[in-house]
Write an enzyme that holds these catalytic residues in place. Structure first.
Site, PDB file in Angstrom:
ATOM      1  N   GLU A  75     109.014  94.801  41.448  1.00 36.62           N
ATOM      2  CA  GLU A  75     110.003  94.844  42.516  1.00 36.62           C
ATOM      3  C   GLU A  75     111.136  95.752  42.064  1.00 36.62           C
ATOM      4  O   GLU A  75     111.825  95.460  41.076  1.00 36.62           O
ATOM      5  CB  GLU A  75     110.538  93.452  42.852  1.00 36.62           C
ATOM      6  CG  GLU A  75     109.522  92.559  43.528  1.00 36.62           C
ATOM      7  CD  GLU A  75     110.114  91.258  44.056  1.00 36.62           C
ATOM      8  OE1 GLU A  75     109.419  90.571  44.824  1.00 36.62           O
ATOM      9  OE2 GLU A  75     111.280  90.948  43.714  1.00 36.62           O
ATOM     10  N   LYS A 112     108.234  84.189  38.557  1.00 37.24           N
ATOM     11  CA  LYS A 112     109.283  85.179  38.309  1.00 37.24           C
ATOM     12  C   LYS A 112     109.842  85.097  36.882  1.00 37.24           C
ATOM     13  O   LYS A 112     110.318  86.098  36.344  1.00 37.24           O
ATOM     14  CB  LYS A 112     110.442  84.962  39.285  1.00 37.24           C
ATOM     15  CG  LYS A 112     110.086  85.129  40.755  1.00 37.24           C
ATOM     16  CD  LYS A 112     110.097  86.569  41.165  1.00 37.24           C
ATOM     17  CE  LYS A 112     110.063  86.724  42.677  1.00 37.24           C
ATOM     18  NZ  LYS A 112     110.156  88.138  43.083  1.00 37.24           N
ATOM     19  N   GLU A 132     114.658  97.082  42.052  1.00 41.77           N
ATOM     20  CA  GLU A 132     115.926  96.470  42.427  1.00 41.77           C
ATOM     21  C   GLU A 132     117.097  97.180  41.749  1.00 41.77           C
ATOM     22  O   GLU A 132     116.922  97.965  40.819  1.00 41.77           O
ATOM     23  CB  GLU A 132     115.939  94.981  42.058  1.00 41.77           C
ATOM     24  CG  GLU A 132     114.762  94.204  42.640  1.00 41.77           C
ATOM     25  CD  GLU A 132     114.942  92.699  42.555  1.00 41.77           C
ATOM     26  OE1 GLU A 132     116.067  92.257  42.238  1.00 41.77           O
ATOM     27  OE2 GLU A 132     113.966  91.974  42.810  1.00 41.77           O
ATOM     28  N   HIS A 157     112.531  94.506  53.658  1.00 42.63           N
ATOM     29  CA  HIS A 157     111.644  93.774  52.742  1.00 42.63           C
ATOM     30  C   HIS A 157     111.387  92.363  53.244  1.00 42.63           C
ATOM     31  O   HIS A 157     110.231  91.896  53.269  1.00 42.63           O
ATOM     32  CB  HIS A 157     112.261  93.732  51.347  1.00 42.63           C
ATOM     33  CG  HIS A 157     111.478  92.911  50.364  1.00 42.63           C
ATOM     34  ND1 HIS A 157     110.236  93.284  49.917  1.00 42.63           N
ATOM     35  CD2 HIS A 157     111.768  91.733  49.753  1.00 42.63           C
ATOM     36  CE1 HIS A 157     109.780  92.371  49.062  1.00 42.63           C
ATOM     37  NE2 HIS A 157     110.698  91.423  48.954  1.00 42.63           N
ATOM     38  N   ASP A 206     119.042  86.416  41.399  1.00 43.72           N
ATOM     39  CA  ASP A 206     118.351  87.476  42.118  1.00 43.72           C
ATOM     40  C   ASP A 206     118.424  87.188  43.615  1.00 43.72           C
ATOM     41  O   ASP A 206     118.097  86.077  44.057  1.00 43.72           O
ATOM     42  CB  ASP A 206     116.889  87.546  41.671  1.00 43.72           C
ATOM     43  CG  ASP A 206     116.208  88.818  42.153  1.00 43.72           C
ATOM     44  OD1 ASP A 206     116.908  89.815  42.394  1.00 43.72           O
ATOM     45  OD2 ASP A 206     114.972  88.818  42.285  1.00 43.72           O
ATOM     46  N   GLN A 248     103.515  82.465  42.378  1.00 41.23           N
ATOM     47  CA  GLN A 248     104.666  82.297  43.270  1.00 41.23           C
ATOM     48  C   GLN A 248     104.266  81.611  44.578  1.00 41.23           C
ATOM     49  O   GLN A 248     104.950  80.700  45.059  1.00 41.23           O
ATOM     50  CB  GLN A 248     105.287  83.657  43.558  1.00 41.23           C
ATOM     51  CG  GLN A 248     106.513  83.624  44.445  1.00 41.23           C
ATOM     52  CD  GLN A 248     107.046  85.019  44.734  1.00 41.23           C
ATOM     53  OE1 GLN A 248     106.538  86.020  44.231  1.00 41.23           O
ATOM     54  NE2 GLN A 248     108.083  85.096  45.554  1.00 41.23           N
ATOM     55  N   GLU A 273     104.141  94.870  49.554  1.00 39.84           N
ATOM     56  CA  GLU A 273     104.301  95.592  50.815  1.00 39.84           C
ATOM     57  C   GLU A 273     103.369  96.802  50.904  1.00 39.84           C
ATOM     58  O   GLU A 273     102.727  97.027  51.930  1.00 39.84           O
ATOM     59  CB  GLU A 273     105.749  96.052  50.960  1.00 39.84           C
ATOM     60  CG  GLU A 273     106.751  94.919  51.041  1.00 39.84           C
ATOM     61  CD  GLU A 273     108.160  95.392  50.769  1.00 39.84           C
ATOM     62  OE1 GLU A 273     108.858  95.729  51.737  1.00 39.84           O
ATOM     63  OE2 GLU A 273     108.559  95.453  49.585  1.00 39.84           O
ATOM     64  N   ARG A 327     102.361  87.064  42.081  1.00 41.93           N
ATOM     65  CA  ARG A 327     102.355  86.621  43.477  1.00 41.93           C
ATOM     66  C   ARG A 327     101.504  85.376  43.706  1.00 41.93           C
ATOM     67  O   ARG A 327     101.825  84.568  44.584  1.00 41.93           O
ATOM     68  CB  ARG A 327     101.863  87.752  44.376  1.00 41.93           C
ATOM     69  CG  ARG A 327     102.711  89.016  44.320  1.00 41.93           C
ATOM     70  CD  ARG A 327     104.148  88.766  44.740  1.00 41.93           C
ATOM     71  NE  ARG A 327     104.893  90.023  44.855  1.00 41.93           N
ATOM     72  CZ  ARG A 327     106.181  90.102  45.084  1.00 41.93           C
ATOM     73  NH1 ARG A 327     106.901  88.980  45.209  1.00 41.93           N
ATOM     74  NH2 ARG A 327     106.790  91.268  45.169  1.00 41.93           N
ATOM     75  N   ASP A 332     112.056  93.265  38.859  1.00 37.80           N
ATOM     76  CA  ASP A 332     111.819  91.810  38.910  1.00 37.80           C
ATOM     77  C   ASP A 332     110.312  91.587  39.006  1.00 37.80           C
ATOM     78  O   ASP A 332     109.765  91.414  40.087  1.00 37.80           O
ATOM     79  CB  ASP A 332     112.553  91.218  40.115  1.00 37.80           C
ATOM     80  CG  ASP A 332     112.334  89.716  40.238  1.00 37.80           C
ATOM     81  OD1 ASP A 332     112.197  89.056  39.198  1.00 37.80           O
ATOM     82  OD2 ASP A 332     112.292  89.215  41.373  1.00 37.80           O
ATOM     83  N   THR A 351     112.057  89.725  33.415  1.00 35.07           N
ATOM     84  CA  THR A 351     112.764  90.679  34.270  1.00 35.07           C
ATOM     85  C   THR A 351     113.243  91.801  33.367  1.00 35.07           C
ATOM     86  O   THR A 351     113.730  91.542  32.263  1.00 35.07           O
ATOM     87  CB  THR A 351     113.965  90.016  34.968  1.00 35.07           C
ATOM     88  OG1 THR A 351     113.494  88.921  35.760  1.00 35.07           O
ATOM     89  CG2 THR A 351     114.709  90.996  35.845  1.00 35.07           C
TER      90      THR A 351
END
Length: 397
Positions: free
Chosen positions: A184, A238, A186, A118, A111, A225, A344, A222, A218, A242
């Protein structure tokens, strides 16, 4: 034109012809299929070729661009020449009658972190002073090696992961279900033809190895992480899951969507230069949370192209394998309506997102449903659809 009756404004016309793997439809075992409208053409029934009677597309993909193109031309002829209708029609199955499976074996998974917007958004949240981008970001496509075994097909529920939630507050780190589960949005790229160990794949050889494009979510915890990522990067935050869409849109269907590389503000090493490669892609994504659109990211805004990602992935001699997946990283733009993650959209949970029903979200709650869709321009003003990647959040176990 095709003789197949298609829904109005379908993204799955004769110019698309994505491939997938299905079960059901009154057929025995795994089958490879091509989507046309809301129908699936059974490739094994049409060809009697055992390469299309397998649980993944990998054996077909490894054959390389020659067979990919031959099969695409063959399917196009079947679906456009009225003389083939009597033979083909019995093998067109309603999409609702089949169950779509993960289309590839996911021999490996990488990834990337290729959206400048971003990366800057994240940098501004966590690096308050100085350049929001790390020093290496403008020189190479940053990525991490993911856990291939937890890549699942769209529709697979997402079980809220548990882990260490942050630094110790009273002797030991707190432990439990993540409180900061995120999506996320992607774009993924599926490798077909392999490369040899020690071989570098040039930017210009992208289409010799990559068969097509899918959508990826993904999922990210948080809090896990943030606590674990120094010094080696993402791991349990993560690796729990996925998700990928079931349909692989061939690169051959995306000629009208190809764009020049975006402007760069730093000189690149020769192996990453792609001024003439035109592997920027004009894809429009849409992210829905519980059915409500919360973002429409544009893939054309990405700083690093997939061809550069592949060139960087192999520049150290790492070999490619058929059925390998690499993803773009979160697709985000310069304005909030193009941000591809809740990290975000809610400024790391400090500005809750208000939905149409009056509820708010900082991060995902149990029962939430996230769906990512996309489309791209096709020949003659048509649109190329990618289907969707969807996941429902389930409570921790």
């Amino acid at each position: 034109m095709t003789w197949v009756e298609l829904p109005d404004d379908t993204g799955f016309g004769i110019d698309n012809l994505p491939l997938g793997v299905f079960l059901g439809g009154g057929r025995v075992g795994f089958r490879h299929g091509v989507r046309i409208g809301d129908l699936v053409l059974d490739l094994f029934a049409m060809t009697d070729d055992l390469i299309h009677h397998r649980s993944t597309l990998d054996h077909f993909l490894v054959a390389g661009p020659g067979l990919w193109q031959d099969r695409r031309e063959q399917v196009t002829e079947w679906l456009t020449d009225e003389r083939n209708r009597v033979r083909v029609e019995p093998h067109l199955l309603p999409l609702d009658d089949v169950r779509m499976c993960r289309p590839i074996g996911v021999a490996d998974y990488v990834d990337f972190y290729s959206s400048k917007a971003h990366a800057e958004n994240v940098g501004r949240l966590f690096r308050l002073d100085g350049d929001p981008l790390p020093p290496n970001w403008r020189h190479l496509p940053i990525g991490y090696h993911g856990r291939a075994g937890t890549v699942e097909v769209s529709g697979t529920p997402v079980v809220r992961p548990c882990g260490q939630l942050g630094p110790p507050s009273d002797g030991l780190p707190p432990f439990g279900p993540t409180r900061r589960l995120d999506f996320e949005a992607e774009v993924g790229f599926v490798v077909g033809a392999p490369s040899e160990p020690g071989e570098r794949v040039a930017v210009t050889d992208f289409a010799e190895h990559v068969f097509g494009v899918c959508l990826v979510d993904d999922w990210s915890a948080r809090d896990l992480q943030a606590w674990e990522y120094v010094p080696l990067g993402p791991f349990l935050g993560k690796s729990f899951q996925t998700s990928m869409s079931p349909w692989i849109v061939p690169l051959a269907a995306l000629e009208a969507a190809r764009l020049p590389a975006p402007p760069r503000d730093t000189e690149l090493l020769p192996y990453l230069r792609d001024d003439d490669a035109r592997w920027g892609l004009d894809l429009t994504l849409e992210v829905r949370l519980n059915g409500e659109v919360v973002s429409r990211p544009l893939f054309r805004d990405m700083y690093w192209t997939p061809a550069q990602q592949l060139a960087h992935l192999t520049v150290n001699g790492a070999a490619l394998s058929p059925g390998e997946l690499f993803a773009s990283g979160t697709v985000s733009g310069a304005t909030p309506d193009r941000w591809g993650s809740l990290l975000e959209l809610t400024a790391d949970g400090t500005r809750p997102l208000t939905l149409a029903d009056g509820t708010t979200r900082t991060f995902l709650e149990d029962g939430d449903v996230v769906t990512v869709t996309a489309s791209a321009p096709g020949p003659g003003g048509s649109r190329i659809g990618f289907g969707d990647v969807t996941g429902t959040v389930l409570p921790a176990r």
